[in-house]
Design a protein around this motif. Structure first.
Motif, mmCIF file in Angstrom:
data_model
loop_
_atom_site.group_PDB
_atom_site.id
_atom_site.type_symbol
_atom_site.label_atom_id
_atom_site.label_comp_id
_atom_site.label_asym_id
_atom_site.label_seq_id
_atom_site.Cartn_x
_atom_site.Cartn_y
_atom_site.Cartn_z
ATOM 1 N N GLY A 181 0.793 -1.234 0.000
ATOM 2 C CA GLY A 181 0.000 0.000 0.000
ATOM 3 C C GLY A 181 0.819 1.274 0.000
ATOM 4 O O GLY A 181 0.397 2.298 0.548
ATOM 5 N N VAL A 182 2.001 1.239 -0.641
ATOM 6 C CA VAL A 182 2.822 2.452 -0.714
ATOM 7 C C VAL A 182 2.140 3.465 -1.637
ATOM 8 O O VAL A 182 1.662 3.107 -2.721
ATOM 9 C CB VAL A 182 4.239 2.119 -1.230
ATOM 10 N N ARG A 183 2.068 4.726 -1.209
ATOM 11 C CA ARG A 183 1.438 5.796 -1.989
ATOM 12 C C ARG A 183 2.503 6.709 -2.588
ATOM 13 O O ARG A 183 3.538 6.933 -1.963
ATOM 14 C CB ARG A 183 0.498 6.628 -1.109
ATOM 15 N N VAL A 184 2.212 7.235 -3.770
ATOM 16 C CA VAL A 184 3.134 8.154 -4.440
ATOM 17 C C VAL A 184 2.310 9.325 -4.969
ATOM 18 O O VAL A 184 1.363 9.125 -5.741
ATOM 19 C CB VAL A 184 3.873 7.471 -5.615
ATOM 20 N N ASN A 185 2.647 10.525 -4.552
ATOM 21 C CA ASN A 185 1.903 11.720 -4.965
ATOM 22 C C ASN A 185 2.856 12.865 -5.266
ATOM 23 O O ASN A 185 4.034 12.827 -4.893
ATOM 24 C CB ASN A 185 0.944 12.149 -3.842
ATOM 25 N N ALA A 186 2.306 13.894 -5.914
ATOM 26 C CA ALA A 186 3.061 15.126 -6.157
ATOM 27 C C ALA A 186 2.307 16.286 -5.536
ATOM 28 O O ALA A 186 1.072 16.284 -5.484
ATOM 29 C CB ALA A 186 3.243 15.346 -7.654
ATOM 30 N N ILE A 187 3.051 17.266 -5.071
ATOM 31 C CA ILE A 187 2.460 18.536 -4.646
ATOM 32 C C ILE A 187 2.859 19.568 -5.688
ATOM 33 O O ILE A 187 4.053 19.749 -5.965
ATOM 34 C CB ILE A 187 3.001 18.977 -3.263
ATOM 35 N N SER A 188 1.860 20.216 -6.287
ATOM 36 C CA SER A 188 2.143 21.288 -7.236
ATOM 37 C C SER A 188 2.060 22.609 -6.491
ATOM 38 O O SER A 188 0.974 23.120 -6.197
ATOM 39 C CB SER A 188 1.162 21.251 -8.409
ATOM 40 N N ALA A 189 3.231 23.128 -6.161
ATOM 41 C CA ALA A 189 3.311 24.348 -5.353
ATOM 42 C C ALA A 189 3.187 25.577 -6.243
ATOM 43 O O ALA A 189 3.662 25.584 -7.383
ATOM 44 C CB ALA A 189 4.641 24.374 -4.613
ATOM 45 N N VAL A 230 2.632 17.132 5.296
ATOM 46 C CA VAL A 230 2.278 16.392 6.520
ATOM 47 C C VAL A 230 1.051 15.522 6.258
ATOM 48 O O VAL A 230 1.009 14.346 6.633
ATOM 49 C CB VAL A 230 2.023 17.367 7.697
ATOM 50 N N PHE A 231 0.062 16.095 5.578
ATOM 51 C CA PHE A 231 -1.139 15.318 5.227
ATOM 52 C C PHE A 231 -0.763 14.085 4.403
ATOM 53 O O PHE A 231 -1.186 12.964 4.700
ATOM 54 C CB PHE A 231 -2.114 16.222 4.459
ATOM 55 N N LEU A 232 0.064 14.282 3.377
ATOM 56 C CA LEU A 232 0.422 13.154 2.503
ATOM 57 C C LEU A 232 1.285 12.124 3.233
ATOM 58 O O LEU A 232 1.229 10.937 2.918
ATOM 59 C CB LEU A 232 1.142 13.656 1.248
ATOM 60 N N ALA A 233 2.080 12.582 4.197
ATOM 61 C CA ALA A 233 2.914 11.633 4.955
ATOM 62 C C ALA A 233 2.087 10.873 5.989
ATOM 63 O O ALA A 233 2.472 9.788 6.417
ATOM 64 C CB ALA A 233 4.048 12.389 5.653
ATOM 65 N N SER A 234 0.969 11.437 6.372
ATOM 66 C CA SER A 234 0.190 10.857 7.472
ATOM 67 C C SER A 234 -0.812 9.825 6.965
ATOM 68 O O SER A 234 -1.108 9.753 5.767
ATOM 69 C CB SER A 234 -0.561 11.973 8.208
ATOM 70 N N ASP A 235 -1.380 9.096 7.903
ATOM 71 C CA ASP A 235 -2.399 8.104 7.541
ATOM 72 C C ASP A 235 -3.718 8.767 7.144
ATOM 73 O O ASP A 235 -4.632 8.082 6.679
ATOM 74 C CB ASP A 235 -2.607 7.128 8.708
ATOM 75 N N LEU A 236 -3.829 10.090 7.314
ATOM 76 C CA LEU A 236 -5.047 10.785 6.857
ATOM 77 C C LEU A 236 -5.214 10.682 5.341
ATOM 78 O O LEU A 236 -6.319 10.807 4.829
ATOM 79 C CB LEU A 236 -5.007 12.272 7.250
ATOM 80 N N SER A 237 -4.116 10.460 4.634
ATOM 81 C CA SER A 237 -4.188 10.378 3.164
ATOM 82 C C SER A 237 -4.094 8.920 2.699
ATOM 83 O O SER A 237 -3.609 8.645 1.599
ATOM 84 C CB SER A 237 -3.070 11.201 2.532
ATOM 85 N N SER A 238 -4.611 7.994 3.517
ATOM 86 C CA SER A 238 -4.353 6.571 3.269
ATOM 87 C C SER A 238 -4.911 6.024 1.954
ATOM 88 O O SER A 238 -4.478 4.983 1.502
ATOM 89 C CB SER A 238 -4.870 5.737 4.449
ATOM 90 N N ALA A 239 -5.874 6.718 1.325
ATOM 91 C CA ALA A 239 -6.377 6.239 0.025
ATOM 92 C C ALA A 239 -6.084 7.231 -1.099
ATOM 93 O O ALA A 239 -6.736 7.212 -2.140
ATOM 94 C CB ALA A 239 -7.876 5.950 0.110
ATOM 95 N N VAL A 240 -5.090 8.080 -0.885
ATOM 96 C CA VAL A 240 -4.725 9.083 -1.892
ATOM 97 C C VAL A 240 -3.418 8.651 -2.548
ATOM 98 O O VAL A 240 -2.371 8.638 -1.895
ATOM 99 C CB VAL A 240 -4.552 10.478 -1.237
ATOM 100 N N THR A 241 -3.455 8.311 -3.817
ATOM 101 C CA THR A 241 -2.198 7.969 -4.505
ATOM 102 C C THR A 241 -2.272 8.305 -5.990
ATOM 103 O O THR A 241 -3.363 8.328 -6.569
ATOM 104 C CB THR A 241 -1.808 6.493 -4.276
ATOM 105 N N GLY A 242 -1.122 8.615 -6.552
ATOM 106 C CA GLY A 242 -1.035 8.953 -7.973
ATOM 107 C C GLY A 242 -1.542 10.347 -8.299
ATOM 108 O O GLY A 242 -1.749 10.687 -9.466
#
Ligand code: 0WD
Length: 257
Positions: A181-189, A230-242
């Motif tokens: 269940g590893v997640r990978v996301n981008a933040i567009s700043a 912090v949100f993406l590192a935390s379990d709060l984003s547990s179903a957020v990926t890609g």
């Protein structure tokens, strides 16, 4: 509220106190994460070591993402210090200054390769080396910019590199999701005044345009990006990926204003 207690994070891309990675490292630490910080080379080593001292005496090591040997050595360092890794933050990019102004078609073959190698391929190489170390539900994140999906004058080859980075985020999310269940996301700043940003031609115009037009009528700052990290590192984003998560005061939604 500490959202990251017990989590182990490795942050690449601290160059100085204005770096987005600096704000992210501080926020991860404030939420209870243990950190490893990396520096590109001797030029940035002092600043990284100083920050590491402030953040619970975090271990530091060199990681030049242009080198497979350096990435391999980072893997061994992370394995020795942490065993497993919960969070990987990729907050780095590079293009030659002369390719960040003028016509995009003037980009040289070597400048194109260099920008894509450092800014996009590096995420792939890091994931390849570190994936055996990823803890269950680990989170990987990379920093990107609107120039990946829009033509932003002067951003040029870096926009193309960010497009490759965002696409890599989707492919890596697909690869790594089934591995615990590893997640990978981008933040567009949104645009933030850092050393890298100042290399982009007419950067101050980008800053003032965004502040005038963005729905929030301001620019995002590094601390805004750190909150999303912090949100993406935390379990709060547990179903957020890609995903590409925009932290830009809403600028990306605009048409003509
Ligand atoms: O407006 C901005 N500042 C935005 C930045 C808007 C949207 C996205 N970003 C992205 C950048 O493209 C980058 O991916 O955020 C990330 C972090 O950038 P930053 O915090 O704006 O820039 P900076 O403080 O300069 O840190 C980037 C660092 C390099 O800094 P310098 O200034 O020394 O080039 O990336 C590192 C380096 O420390 N870096 C490398 N690290 C390891 N290996 C390498 C390398 N080969 N090359 C550059």
């Amino acid at each position: 509220m500490a959202l990251l207690t017990g989590k182990k994070a490795c942050v690449l891309g601290v160059a100085n106190r204005w770096s987005i990675a600096t704000a992210i490292a501080k926020a991860l630490h404030a939420h209870g994460a243990s950190l490893i910080l990396t520096y590109e080379g001797d030029r940035t080593r002092g600043d990284v070591e100083k920050l590491a001292q402030e953040l619970g005496d975090a271990p530091t090591t060199v990681a030049d993402v242009a080198s497979d040997d350096s990435i391999a050595a980072l893997g061994s360092f992370v394995e020795q210090r942490f065993g497993k890794l919960d969070t990987l933050v990729h907050s780095l990019a590079f293009a030659r200054r002369e390719e960040l102004a003028g016509k995009y078609f003037a980009t040289s073959r070597s400048g194109f390769s260099l920008a894509l190698d450092i800014s996009a391929y590096s995420l792939v190489a890091l994931c390849a080396r570190l994936q055996p170390l990823f803890a269950e539900r680990a989170s990987v994140m990379a920093m990107t910019y609107l120039g990946s999906v829009r033509a932003v004058r002067n951003y040029n080859v870096m926009g193309v590199a960010k497009a490759a980075l965002e696409s890599s985020v989707r492919y890596l999310a697909e690869d790594l999701g089934e591995l615990g269940g590893v997640r990978v996301n981008a933040i567009s700043a949104g645009p933030i005044k850092t050393a890298s940003a100042r290399a982009v031609g007419d950067f101050s115009k980008i800053l003032s345009d965004v502040a005038a037009k963005a729905p929030l009528r301001r620019n995002a700052v590094a601390e805004d990006v750190a909150g999303a990290a912090v949100f993406l590192a935390s379990d709060l984003s547990s179903a957020v990926t890609g995903q590409v998560l925009y932290v830009d005061a809403g600028y990306n939604i605009l048409g003509i204003v």
